[in-house]
Design a protein around this motif. Structure first.
Motif, PDB file in Angstrom:
ATOM      1  N   GLY A 164     -21.452  29.676 -23.374  1.00  0.00           N
ATOM      2  CA  GLY A 164     -22.461  30.436 -24.109  1.00  0.00           C
ATOM      3  C   GLY A 164     -21.844  31.571 -24.897  1.00  0.00           C
ATOM      4  N   LYS A 165     -20.780  32.152 -24.374  1.00  0.00           N
ATOM      5  CA  LYS A 165     -20.122  33.251 -25.061  1.00  0.00           C
ATOM      6  C   LYS A 165     -19.400  32.778 -26.325  1.00  0.00           C
ATOM      7  N   VAL A 166     -18.874  31.588 -26.352  1.00  0.00           N
ATOM      8  CA  VAL A 166     -18.152  31.056 -27.512  1.00  0.00           C
ATOM      9  C   VAL A 166     -19.137  30.641 -28.601  1.00  0.00           C
ATOM     10  N   ARG A 167     -20.278  30.121 -28.264  1.00  0.00           N
ATOM     11  CA  ARG A 167     -21.250  29.626 -29.244  1.00  0.00           C
ATOM     12  C   ARG A 167     -21.885  30.758 -30.053  1.00  0.00           C
ATOM     13  N   TRP A 168     -22.100  31.873 -29.496  1.00  0.00           N
ATOM     14  CA  TRP A 168     -22.745  32.991 -30.175  1.00  0.00           C
ATOM     15  C   TRP A 168     -21.978  33.404 -31.430  1.00  0.00           C
ATOM     16  N   PRO A 169     -20.692  33.680 -31.370  1.00  0.00           N
ATOM     17  CA  PRO A 169     -19.966  34.038 -32.594  1.00  0.00           C
ATOM     18  C   PRO A 169     -19.936  32.878 -33.607  1.00  0.00           C
ATOM     19  N   LEU A 170     -19.869  31.666 -33.087  1.00  0.00           N
ATOM     20  CA  LEU A 170     -19.865  30.505 -33.980  1.00  0.00           C
ATOM     21  C   LEU A 170     -21.203  30.389 -34.703  1.00  0.00           C
ATOM     22  N   ARG A 171     -22.285  30.575 -33.961  1.00  0.00           N
ATOM     23  CA  ARG A 171     -23.618  30.529 -34.579  1.00  0.00           C
ATOM     24  C   ARG A 171     -23.782  31.646 -35.608  1.00  0.00           C
ATOM     25  N   ALA A 172     -23.310  32.814 -35.278  1.00  0.00           N
ATOM     26  CA  ALA A 172     -23.405  33.945 -36.202  1.00  0.00           C
ATOM     27  C   ALA A 172     -22.604  33.663 -37.479  1.00  0.00           C
ATOM     28  N   ALA A 173     -21.441  33.072 -37.327  1.00  0.00           N
ATOM     29  CA  ALA A 173     -20.611  32.739 -38.493  1.00  0.00           C
ATOM     30  C   ALA A 173     -21.283  31.685 -39.355  1.00  0.00           C
ATOM     31  N   VAL A 174     -21.877  30.669 -38.737  1.00  0.00           N
ATOM     32  CA  VAL A 174     -22.574  29.615 -39.484  1.00  0.00           C
ATOM     33  C   VAL A 174     -23.753  30.215 -40.258  1.00  0.00           C
ATOM     34  N   VAL A 175     -24.529  31.078 -39.595  1.00  0.00           N
ATOM     35  CA  VAL A 175     -25.672  31.732 -40.257  1.00  0.00           C
ATOM     36  C   VAL A 175     -25.182  32.580 -41.435  1.00  0.00           C
ATOM     37  N   ALA A 176     -24.087  33.295 -41.259  1.00  0.00           N
ATOM     38  CA  ALA A 176     -23.539  34.132 -42.335  1.00  0.00           C
ATOM     39  C   ALA A 176     -23.082  33.270 -43.515  1.00  0.00           C
ATOM     40  N   VAL A 177     -22.421  32.155 -43.234  1.00  0.00           N
ATOM     41  CA  VAL A 177     -21.954  31.263 -44.303  1.00  0.00           C
ATOM     42  C   VAL A 177     -23.143  30.657 -45.053  1.00  0.00           C
ATOM     43  N   VAL A 178     -24.161  30.221 -44.323  1.00  0.00           N
ATOM     44  CA  VAL A 178     -25.353  29.640 -44.952  1.00  0.00           C
ATOM     45  C   VAL A 178     -26.063  30.688 -45.810  1.00  0.00           C
TER      46      VAL A 178
ATOM     47  N   ALA B  73     -26.538  30.498 -49.825  1.00  0.00           N
ATOM     48  CA  ALA B  73     -27.878  30.552 -50.412  1.00  0.00           C
ATOM     49  C   ALA B  73     -27.956  31.671 -51.448  1.00  0.00           C
ATOM     50  N   PHE B  74     -27.398  32.840 -51.113  1.00  0.00           N
ATOM     51  CA  PHE B  74     -27.407  33.958 -52.061  1.00  0.00           C
ATOM     52  C   PHE B  74     -26.605  33.623 -53.313  1.00  0.00           C
ATOM     53  N   ALA B  75     -25.440  33.009 -53.138  1.00  0.00           N
ATOM     54  CA  ALA B  75     -24.610  32.634 -54.289  1.00  0.00           C
ATOM     55  C   ALA B  75     -25.342  31.624 -55.164  1.00  0.00           C
ATOM     56  N   GLY B  76     -25.986  30.647 -54.558  1.00  0.00           N
ATOM     57  CA  GLY B  76     -26.745  29.655 -55.327  1.00  0.00           C
ATOM     58  C   GLY B  76     -27.894  30.296 -56.085  1.00  0.00           C
ATOM     59  N   TRP B  77     -28.646  31.166 -55.415  1.00  0.00           N
ATOM     60  CA  TRP B  77     -29.758  31.870 -56.069  1.00  0.00           C
ATOM     61  C   TRP B  77     -29.242  32.726 -57.215  1.00  0.00           C
TER      62      TRP B  77
END
Length: 171
Positions: A3-17, A21-25
């Motif tokens: 669970g501790k490893v997934r949190w930073p990975l999820r945060a990074a994925v959300v940041a990249v997405v 999205a901002f770059a596309g807009w």
């Protein structure tokens, strides 16, 4: 520990997405703005005005030493009825211009478009022009004229299709 490893990975994925999205807009917004009708109209207006100023000055300039070159430049600057009229400059007129022994230089002091039809490729320009005439043995003379000019967009750019002197006013 998983669970501790997934949190930073999820945060990074959300940041990249979110960044993507901002770059596309931003890209879509920039493209729409750069190609909007207001921007293209403004660009056409600026081009017509700049060309009109240069062309009016050219048709108010003539050096009797290089008469044929000057008349050729007039033809290059014009189209339609104005060009037809200039193309029929007869030898008597050329002789008169040469005998006058004058070098005239036109300088546009101010100009503005009164009309622009971007789709038809036509514009109307009002210009205030200072014309200086130099003749050997005589003091230079300067006069100011106002002109109404018709402009037509051709394959090689804007050209003058009409040039009429406007009366300055009664005194």
């Amino acid at each position: 520990m998983a669970g501790k490893v997934r949190w930073p990975l999820r945060a990074a994925v959300v940041a990249v997405v979110a960044t993507a999205a901002f770059a596309g807009w931003s890209g879509v917004t920039w493209y729409r703005t750069a190609h909007s009708e207001a921007v293209t109209y403004g660009t056409a207006r600026d081009e017509a005005l700049a060309s009109g100023r240069e062309l009016v000055a050219r048709l108010c300039t003539l050096d009797y030493h290089r008469l044929d070159q000057g008349l050729a430049e007039w033809l290059d600057a014009s189209t339609g009825p104005l060009r037809d009229r200039l193309a029929h400059t007869d030898e008597a007129t050329k002789k008169t211009l040469t005998q006058g022994a004058t070098v005239s230089t036109g300088k546009v002091l101010d100009a503005g478009l009164s009309e622009l039809d971007e789709h038809a490729g036509t514009a109307k320009l009002l210009a205030s022009v200072e014309i200086t005439a130099l003749k050997e043995g005589v003091a230079p003379s300067t006069k100011r004229n106002r002109f109404a000019a018709g402009l037509t967009r051709t394959e090689s750019g804007w050209k003058l299709s009409a040039l009429d002197e406007l009366p300055v006013g009664a005194r």
